[in-house]
Design a protein around this motif. Structure first.
Motif, PDB file in Angstrom:
ATOM      1  N   MET A 124       0.755  -1.037   0.012  1.00  0.00           N
ATOM      2  CA  MET A 124       0.116   0.205   0.044  1.00  0.00           C
ATOM      3  C   MET A 124       0.677   1.281   0.005  1.00  0.00           C
ATOM      4  O   MET A 124       1.895   1.319   0.871  1.00  0.00           O
ATOM      5  N   ARG A 125       0.672   2.103  -1.008  1.00  0.00           N
ATOM      6  CA  ARG A 125       1.179   3.269  -1.073  1.00  0.00           C
ATOM      7  C   ARG A 125       0.486   4.539  -0.295  1.00  0.00           C
ATOM      8  O   ARG A 125      -0.682   4.855  -0.710  1.00  0.00           O
ATOM      9  N   LEU A 126       0.914   5.113   0.836  1.00  0.00           N
ATOM     10  CA  LEU A 126       0.387   5.920   1.448  1.00  0.00           C
ATOM     11  C   LEU A 126       0.966   7.395   1.270  1.00  0.00           C
ATOM     12  O   LEU A 126       2.431   7.540   1.162  1.00  0.00           O
ATOM     13  N   PRO A 127       0.202   8.376   0.846  1.00  0.00           N
ATOM     14  CA  PRO A 127       0.776   9.821   0.699  1.00  0.00           C
ATOM     15  C   PRO A 127       1.543  10.396   1.767  1.00  0.00           C
ATOM     16  O   PRO A 127       0.811  10.270   3.107  1.00  0.00           O
ATOM     17  N   THR A 128       2.586  11.104   1.673  1.00  0.00           N
ATOM     18  CA  THR A 128       3.021  11.875   2.991  1.00  0.00           C
ATOM     19  C   THR A 128       2.474  12.876   2.978  1.00  0.00           C
ATOM     20  O   THR A 128       2.690  13.664   4.220  1.00  0.00           O
ATOM     21  N   ALA A 129       1.657  13.601   2.125  1.00  0.00           N
ATOM     22  CA  ALA A 129       1.065  14.827   2.182  1.00  0.00           C
ATOM     23  C   ALA A 129      -0.224  15.068   1.100  1.00  0.00           C
ATOM     24  O   ALA A 129      -0.093  14.418  -0.027  1.00  0.00           O
ATOM     25  N   ILE A 130      -1.303  15.592   1.569  1.00  0.00           N
ATOM     26  CA  ILE A 130      -2.304  15.558   0.855  1.00  0.00           C
ATOM     27  C   ILE A 130      -2.895  16.953   0.786  1.00  0.00           C
ATOM     28  O   ILE A 130      -3.230  17.491   1.912  1.00  0.00           O
ATOM     29  N   GLU A 133       1.462  13.894  -2.371  1.00  0.00           N
ATOM     30  CA  GLU A 133       3.004  13.610  -2.413  1.00  0.00           C
ATOM     31  C   GLU A 133       3.434  12.505  -1.435  1.00  0.00           C
ATOM     32  O   GLU A 133       2.680  12.065  -0.725  1.00  0.00           O
ATOM     33  N   TYR A 134       4.297  11.653  -2.342  1.00  0.00           N
ATOM     34  CA  TYR A 134       4.497  10.350  -1.889  1.00  0.00           C
ATOM     35  C   TYR A 134       6.040  10.319  -1.255  1.00  0.00           C
ATOM     36  O   TYR A 134       6.261   9.278  -0.390  1.00  0.00           O
ATOM     37  N   ALA A 135       6.806  10.960  -1.859  1.00  0.00           N
ATOM     38  CA  ALA A 135       8.339  11.156  -1.374  1.00  0.00           C
ATOM     39  C   ALA A 135       8.706  12.422  -1.912  1.00  0.00           C
ATOM     40  O   ALA A 135       8.098  13.066  -2.752  1.00  0.00           O
ATOM     41  N   PRO A 136       9.928  12.826  -1.410  1.00  0.00           N
ATOM     42  CA  PRO A 136      10.466  14.059  -2.313  1.00  0.00           C
ATOM     43  C   PRO A 136      10.605  13.913  -3.496  1.00  0.00           C
ATOM     44  O   PRO A 136      11.115  13.119  -4.146  1.00  0.00           O
ATOM     45  N   GLY A 137       9.971  14.897  -4.445  1.00  0.00           N
ATOM     46  CA  GLY A 137      10.067  14.667  -5.823  1.00  0.00           C
ATOM     47  C   GLY A 137       9.065  13.915  -6.210  1.00  0.00           C
ATOM     48  O   GLY A 137       8.889  14.015  -7.615  1.00  0.00           O
ATOM     49  N   GLU A 138       8.246  13.247  -5.659  1.00  0.00           N
ATOM     50  CA  GLU A 138       7.112  12.748  -6.205  1.00  0.00           C
ATOM     51  C   GLU A 138       5.708  13.001  -5.821  1.00  0.00           C
ATOM     52  O   GLU A 138       5.136  12.611  -4.820  1.00  0.00           O
ATOM     53  N   ARG A 139       5.405  14.065  -6.551  1.00  0.00           N
ATOM     54  CA  ARG A 139       4.106  14.916  -6.452  1.00  0.00           C
ATOM     55  C   ARG A 139       3.274  14.630  -7.628  1.00  0.00           C
ATOM     56  O   ARG A 139       3.694  14.861  -8.723  1.00  0.00           O
ATOM     57  N   TYR A 140       1.966  14.627  -7.307  1.00  0.00           N
ATOM     58  CA  TYR A 140       1.066  14.532  -8.204  1.00  0.00           C
ATOM     59  C   TYR A 140      -0.032  15.439  -8.104  1.00  0.00           C
ATOM     60  O   TYR A 140      -0.571  15.610  -6.905  1.00  0.00           O
ATOM     61  N   SER A 141      -0.585  15.856  -9.071  1.00  0.00           N
ATOM     62  CA  SER A 141      -1.787  16.855  -9.204  1.00  0.00           C
ATOM     63  C   SER A 141      -2.946  16.408  -9.699  1.00  0.00           C
ATOM     64  O   SER A 141      -2.718  16.028 -10.922  1.00  0.00           O
TER      65      SER A 141
END
Length: 124
Positions: free
Chosen positions: A1-7, A19-27
């Protein structure tokens, strides 16, 4: 399971940022999330129902659903789909492919993203 670190919910731009990891951000746009809702209304119990006219839909809220999902509330009243963490991550990494498929389905059906537009195909 991939949990986002920020929503982050951006109401003005109608997007959900994950955001999942530094530099791995999706919109993800509210429209994209709405037309890909995991709800029975959209998924049709295995026979998906094409969502049309959702161009201007926004997100009015979000809340956790236990430890496994987010419940998104859209400003068109739709709030019945639970977006699991795995499904949200899939939407992030497969966004371009899924969006292209959706646009192709709309075109094939002669439908529009714009709720105030009706598409008529003339057979010449």
């Amino acid at each position: 399971m991939r949990l986002p670190t920020a929503i982050k919910l951006h109401k003005a731009s109608k997007t959900l940022e994950l955001e999942y990891a530094p530099g791995e951000r999706y919109s993800l746009s509210a429209e994209f999330l709405r037309v890909h809702s995991p709800s029975a209304e959209v998924q049709g119990h295995g026979n998906p129902v094409l969502q049309v006219g959702k161009l201007n839909v926004g997100l009015s809220g979000l809340e956790p659903a236990g430890q496994y999902a987010l419940k998104l509330t859209f400003d068109d009243g739709h709030d019945s789909g639970l977006f699991t963490w795995d499904y949200l991550y899939e939407l992030c990494v497969r966004h371009d492919e899924m969006w292209a498929d959706y646009l192709a389905q709309l075109e094939k059906a002669g439908k529009s993203r714009d709720p105030s537009e009706s598409v008529v195909k003339l057979m010449l």
